[in-house]
Write an enzyme that holds these catalytic residues in place. Structure first.
Site, PDB file in Angstrom:
ATOM      1  N   LYS A   1       0.875  -1.094   0.056  1.00 43.00           N
ATOM      2  CA  LYS A   1      -0.074   0.037  -0.007  1.00 43.00           C
ATOM      3  C   LYS A   1       0.889   1.164  -0.018  1.00 43.00           C
ATOM      4  O   LYS A   1       1.503   1.451   0.816  1.00 43.00           O
ATOM      5  CB  LYS A   1      -0.842  -0.023   1.211  1.00 43.00           C
ATOM      6  CG  LYS A   1      -1.997   1.114   1.174  1.00 43.00           C
ATOM      7  CD  LYS A   1      -2.742   1.380   2.443  1.00 43.00           C
ATOM      8  CE  LYS A   1      -2.015   2.596   3.310  1.00 43.00           C
ATOM      9  NZ  LYS A   1      -1.984   3.868   2.547  1.00 43.00           N
TER      10      LYS A   1
ATOM     11  N   GLU B   1      10.833   1.875   9.614  1.00 46.79           N
ATOM     12  CA  GLU B   1      11.711   3.043   9.586  1.00 46.79           C
ATOM     13  C   GLU B   1      10.853   4.167   9.567  1.00 46.79           C
ATOM     14  O   GLU B   1       9.855   4.556   9.026  1.00 46.79           O
ATOM     15  CB  GLU B   1      12.089   2.993   7.900  1.00 46.79           C
ATOM     16  CG  GLU B   1      12.811   1.799   7.650  1.00 46.79           C
ATOM     17  CD  GLU B   1      14.256   1.916   8.292  1.00 46.79           C
ATOM     18  OE1 GLU B   1      14.565   2.767   8.751  1.00 46.79           O
ATOM     19  OE2 GLU B   1      14.845   0.355   8.455  1.00 46.79           O
TER      20      GLU B   1
ATOM     21  N   CYS C   1      13.085  11.896   5.578  1.00 42.76           N
ATOM     22  CA  CYS C   1      13.530  11.516   7.020  1.00 42.76           C
ATOM     23  C   CYS C   1      15.094  11.697   7.362  1.00 42.76           C
ATOM     24  O   CYS C   1      15.246  11.873   8.417  1.00 42.76           O
ATOM     25  CB  CYS C   1      13.247  10.163   7.355  1.00 42.76           C
ATOM     26  SG  CYS C   1      14.109   9.154   6.187  1.00 42.76           S
TER      27      CYS C   1
ATOM     28  N   GLU D   1       9.436  16.167  15.164  1.00 41.14           N
ATOM     29  CA  GLU D   1       9.867  16.181  13.748  1.00 41.14           C
ATOM     30  C   GLU D   1       8.885  17.012  12.915  1.00 41.14           C
ATOM     31  O   GLU D   1       7.714  16.928  12.821  1.00 41.14           O
ATOM     32  CB  GLU D   1       9.745  14.687  13.245  1.00 41.14           C
ATOM     33  CG  GLU D   1      10.113  14.410  11.638  1.00 41.14           C
ATOM     34  CD  GLU D   1       9.791  13.130  11.084  1.00 41.14           C
ATOM     35  OE1 GLU D   1       8.825  12.487  11.268  1.00 41.14           O
ATOM     36  OE2 GLU D   1      10.853  12.539  10.484  1.00 41.14           O
TER      37      GLU D   1
HETATM   38  P1  NDP Z   1       2.402   7.965   8.161  1.00 39.17           P
HETATM   39  O1  NDP Z   1       2.894   7.382   9.352  1.00 39.17           O
HETATM   40  O2  NDP Z   1       1.338   8.766   8.526  1.00 39.17           O
HETATM   41  O3  NDP Z   1       1.917   7.109   6.985  1.00 39.17           O
HETATM   42  C1  NDP Z   1       2.830   6.186   6.378  1.00 39.17           C
HETATM   43  C2  NDP Z   1       1.992   4.909   5.634  1.00 39.17           C
HETATM   44  O4  NDP Z   1       1.511   4.046   6.639  1.00 39.17           O
HETATM   45  C3  NDP Z   1       0.909   5.525   4.655  1.00 39.17           C
HETATM   46  O5  NDP Z   1       0.800   4.682   3.523  1.00 39.17           O
HETATM   47  C4  NDP Z   1      -0.538   5.388   5.653  1.00 39.17           C
HETATM   48  O6  NDP Z   1      -1.370   5.667   4.886  1.00 39.17           O
HETATM   49  C5  NDP Z   1      -0.156   4.203   6.497  1.00 39.17           C
HETATM   50  N1  NDP Z   1      -0.566   4.039   7.683  1.00 39.17           N
HETATM   51  C6  NDP Z   1      -1.274   4.952   8.558  1.00 39.17           C
HETATM   52  N2  NDP Z   1      -2.162   4.486   9.470  1.00 39.17           N
HETATM   53  C7  NDP Z   1      -1.728   3.239   9.265  1.00 39.17           C
HETATM   54  C8  NDP Z   1      -2.423   1.962   9.975  1.00 39.17           C
HETATM   55  N3  NDP Z   1      -2.959   2.214  11.170  1.00 39.17           N
HETATM   56  N4  NDP Z   1      -1.977   0.750   9.544  1.00 39.17           N
HETATM   57  C9  NDP Z   1      -1.157   0.607   8.672  1.00 39.17           C
HETATM   58  N5  NDP Z   1      -0.780   1.801   7.752  1.00 39.17           N
HETATM   59  C10 NDP Z   1      -1.100   3.043   8.261  1.00 39.17           C
HETATM   60  O7  NDP Z   1       3.737   8.696   7.511  1.00 39.17           O
HETATM   61  P2  NDP Z   1       3.501   9.924   6.228  1.00 39.17           P
HETATM   62  O8  NDP Z   1       3.027   9.145   5.177  1.00 39.17           O
HETATM   63  O9  NDP Z   1       3.141  11.108   7.010  1.00 39.17           O
HETATM   64  O10 NDP Z   1       5.177   9.868   5.901  1.00 39.17           O
HETATM   65  C11 NDP Z   1       5.854  10.926   6.689  1.00 39.17           C
HETATM   66  C12 NDP Z   1       6.777  10.276   7.797  1.00 39.17           C
HETATM   67  O11 NDP Z   1       7.465   9.141   7.203  1.00 39.17           O
HETATM   68  C13 NDP Z   1       7.627  10.837   8.730  1.00 39.17           C
HETATM   69  O12 NDP Z   1       7.532  10.814   9.826  1.00 39.17           O
HETATM   70  C14 NDP Z   1       9.016  10.678   8.027  1.00 39.17           C
HETATM   71  O13 NDP Z   1      10.177  10.572   9.004  1.00 39.17           O
HETATM   72  C15 NDP Z   1       8.703   9.116   7.876  1.00 39.17           C
HETATM   73  N6  NDP Z   1       9.726   8.607   7.004  1.00 39.17           N
HETATM   74  C16 NDP Z   1      10.679   7.620   7.495  1.00 39.17           C
HETATM   75  C17 NDP Z   1      11.807   7.344   6.691  1.00 39.17           C
HETATM   76  C18 NDP Z   1      12.754   6.310   7.136  1.00 39.17           C
HETATM   77  O14 NDP Z   1      13.392   5.554   6.511  1.00 39.17           O
HETATM   78  N7  NDP Z   1      13.151   6.267   8.531  1.00 39.17           N
HETATM   79  C19 NDP Z   1      11.744   7.689   5.389  1.00 39.17           C
HETATM   80  C20 NDP Z   1      10.871   8.550   4.829  1.00 39.17           C
HETATM   81  C21 NDP Z   1       9.695   8.924   5.857  1.00 39.17           C
HETATM   82  P3  NDP Z   1      -2.186   7.112   4.787  1.00 39.17           P
HETATM   83  O15 NDP Z   1      -1.196   7.810   3.844  1.00 39.17           O
HETATM   84  O16 NDP Z   1      -3.443   6.692   4.142  1.00 39.17           O
HETATM   85  O17 NDP Z   1      -2.038   7.510   6.217  1.00 39.17           O
END
Ligand code: NDP
Length: 480
Positions: free
Chosen positions: A173, A248, A282, A383
């Site tokens: 997803k 991550e 990130c 963050e």
């Molecule tokens: P989110 O945690 O909101 O979402 C990440 C993914 O998880 C999306 O596809 C989201 O769907 C999905 N998701 C949300 N809730 C659930 C759930 N209950 N169960 C399963 N999946 C779920 O993060 P963001 O998309 O806002 O991304 C930004 C974040 O990602 C930042 O905090 C950043 O630091 C982190 N990040 C970390 C990296 C690393 O390698 N450490 C690299 C890049 C980013 P939906 O979009 O529909 O909410």
């Protein structure tokens, strides 16, 4: 345009016919619909993956490698098309998507096409017992890959490539905020000859579609990249189901600058590490810590360089900073700037919305530099994930280290110095999974990638990723 799910090699509407609006953040307008898939859609994707698994897990490594390579080649063939799509969905400059995101998606596949042919099991001779052990690395079965919106195709493929390279089938997803390139990617997989059901892409909200993947009792491993709060929630759901988890998560990465560094290189790199991709990486260095003796000079030079960055339409080649990914995220970043000010931070550059000609409703923000006095302020602890950096001086190595480590996150750090002893002392003591010395975001895909503390658990990259996506089984044979 109407995006569809990709299940068993076919494009399908979501069973309940529910869709969400998909925005182009550079103009603030809806340009399409994305399925809001239900549990039943995830179940269909799971069944397709389960049915494909016996055959895919027994495909020769040679054929698997060939198909992964083909996917990589097709991504490169569609470079311009995919880069334009990524920019439209995410707001990032087209030239950035073209030079970073899409080539990296291709490299992810080429890398694991090669790596899978070199991944081998261990054997241990139990001397004195006439016995020999060998440890198979078996694919897990059906695994879930959930990725965020900041580097959409780049991070989506970073998970899928090792998962299928190791012989698993996938239910994936992408973020519902940036689903477009994942949708286009389905067709690329079919064209490359990836058998039906090996990869299934289900679109929708995290709280419903993502949750259904995490809760599915037969999806035995979850690789997730996203926010720390979501990661903690996923861990709570997955733990009683005994799933393997790779998380991550967020970062609050320090950029520690000593006076003895190569100043010009540091300055140019620090501008990049602060504001690349609108600061929505990130790995961005969001806390700049500068040795007191060069602090004032750095501040002046840094602001001068930041002022040269052009905020604008992502389609223009001279744009350095495009649009923030969504209205909601724009609001969140803006609120953090206000909180910083209320807590005594001094905005020394930016802080305001930018109106871009012909894109008046887009979500544009100036690159923002905040001078803070206290590492415990919100801007240094939370963050923000936008084009916002803080800056503060330090006097001693001890103080620099204390400031660098005094956050809940532990993803990466950049250290700028030409002192070898300091480099080694610091690198060992920084509480992060990744340390860059005199550089930033130099990525070798063989290296372990990931964070400590609230930045996650597990590592991606190279054989670490193939280890995650396989289950070791030891077989011990005694001979006479
Ligand atoms: P989110 O945690 O909101 O979402 C990440 C993914 O998880 C999306 O596809 C989201 O769907 C999905 N998701 C949300 N809730 C659930 C759930 N209950 N169960 C399963 N999946 C779920 O993060 P963001 O998309 O806002 O991304 C930004 C974040 O990602 C930042 O905090 C950043 O630091 C982190 N990040 C970390 C990296 C690393 O390698 N450490 C690299 C890049 C980013 P939906 O979009 O529909 O909410």
């Amino acid at each position: 345009m109407k995006i569809k799910n990709y299940i068993n090699g076919k494009f399908e509407n979501p069973i309940h016919g529910e869709y969400l609006d998909n925005y182009n953040p550079s103009v603030g307008e809806v340009y399409g619909q994305v399925p809001n898939s239900s549990k039943e859609d995830v179940e269909n994707a799971y069944q397709a993956a389960k049915n494909a698994f016996p055959s895919w897990s027994n495909t020769t490594l040679e054929l698997r490698s060939k198909i992964l390579s083909k996917i990589s080649n097709l991504i490169i063939e569609k470079l311009d098309f995919l880069a334009a799509a990524e920019s439209k969905d995410n707001g990032k400059p087209v030239h950035l998507a073209k030079s970073v995101d899409i080539p990296r998606a291709a490299s992810n596949f080429q890398f694991f096409a090669d790596a899978l042919t070199q991944f081998s099991s261990e054997s241990h001779e139990s001397t004195g017992f006439n016995a020999i052990n060998f440890t198979l690395r078996e694919p897990i079965g059906v695994v879930g890959c959930i990725s965020p919106w900041n580097l959409p195709l780049y991070l989506f493929t970073w998970k899928i490539a090792p998962a299928i390279a190791a012989g698993n089938c996938v239910v994936a997803k992408p973020s519902e905020i940036t689903p477009l390139t994942a949708y286009l990617f389905g067709e690329i997989c079919s064209d490359a000859g990836l058998p039906n059901g090996v990869l299934n892409i289900v679109h929708g909200n995290g709280s419903s579609t993502g949750q259904a993947i995490v809760e599915h009792p037969q999806i035995k491993a979850i690789s997730f990249t996203g926010g720390t709060a979501t990661g903690a929630h996923i861990a709570r759901v997955a733990a009683p189901l005994f799933k393997k988890l790779s998380l991550e998560l967020g970062g609050k990465n320090p950029n520690i600058i000593f006076a003895d560094c190569n100043y010009d290189k540091m300055l140019a790199t620090t501008v990049r590490s602060s504001f690349s991709n609108q600061g929505q990486i990130c790995l961005c260095g969001s806390r700049i810590l500068v040795e007191a003796e060069i602090y004032e000079k750095f501040k002046k030079d840094f602001i001068q360089k930041v002022a040269e960055l052009k905020v604008g339409n992502p389609k223009n080649s001279e744009t350095s900073i495009g649009a923030i990914v969504s209205k909601q995220h724009f609001k969140k970043v803006k609120e953090y700037i206000e909180i910083a000010e209320r807590e005594g931070g001094r905005i020394i550059f930016g802080g305001n919305k930018v109106t871009v000609k012909n894109c008046e409703n887009g979500y544009y923000l100036q690159p923002t530099v905040i001078e803070v006095a206290n590492n415990l302020c919100t801007a240094n602890q939370k963050e923000i994930f936008g084009p916002v950096v803080t800056m503060m001086p330090f006097k001693t190595e001890k103080e620099a280290l204390q400031l660098a480590n005094d956050v809940k996150y532990g993803l990466s750090a950049s250290l700028w110095t030409n002192n070898l002893n300091r480099t080694l002392q610091f690198s060992k003591q920084l509480e992060t999974g990744i340390v860059w010395v005199n550089t930033w975001m130099l990525r070798d895909l063989r290296t372990a990638f990931g964070g400590k503390k609230a930045s996650g658990i597990g590592r991606e990259g190279g054989f670490e990723a193939l280890r995650f996506f396989t289950e070791p089984k030891n077989i011990c044979i005694q001979y006479e």
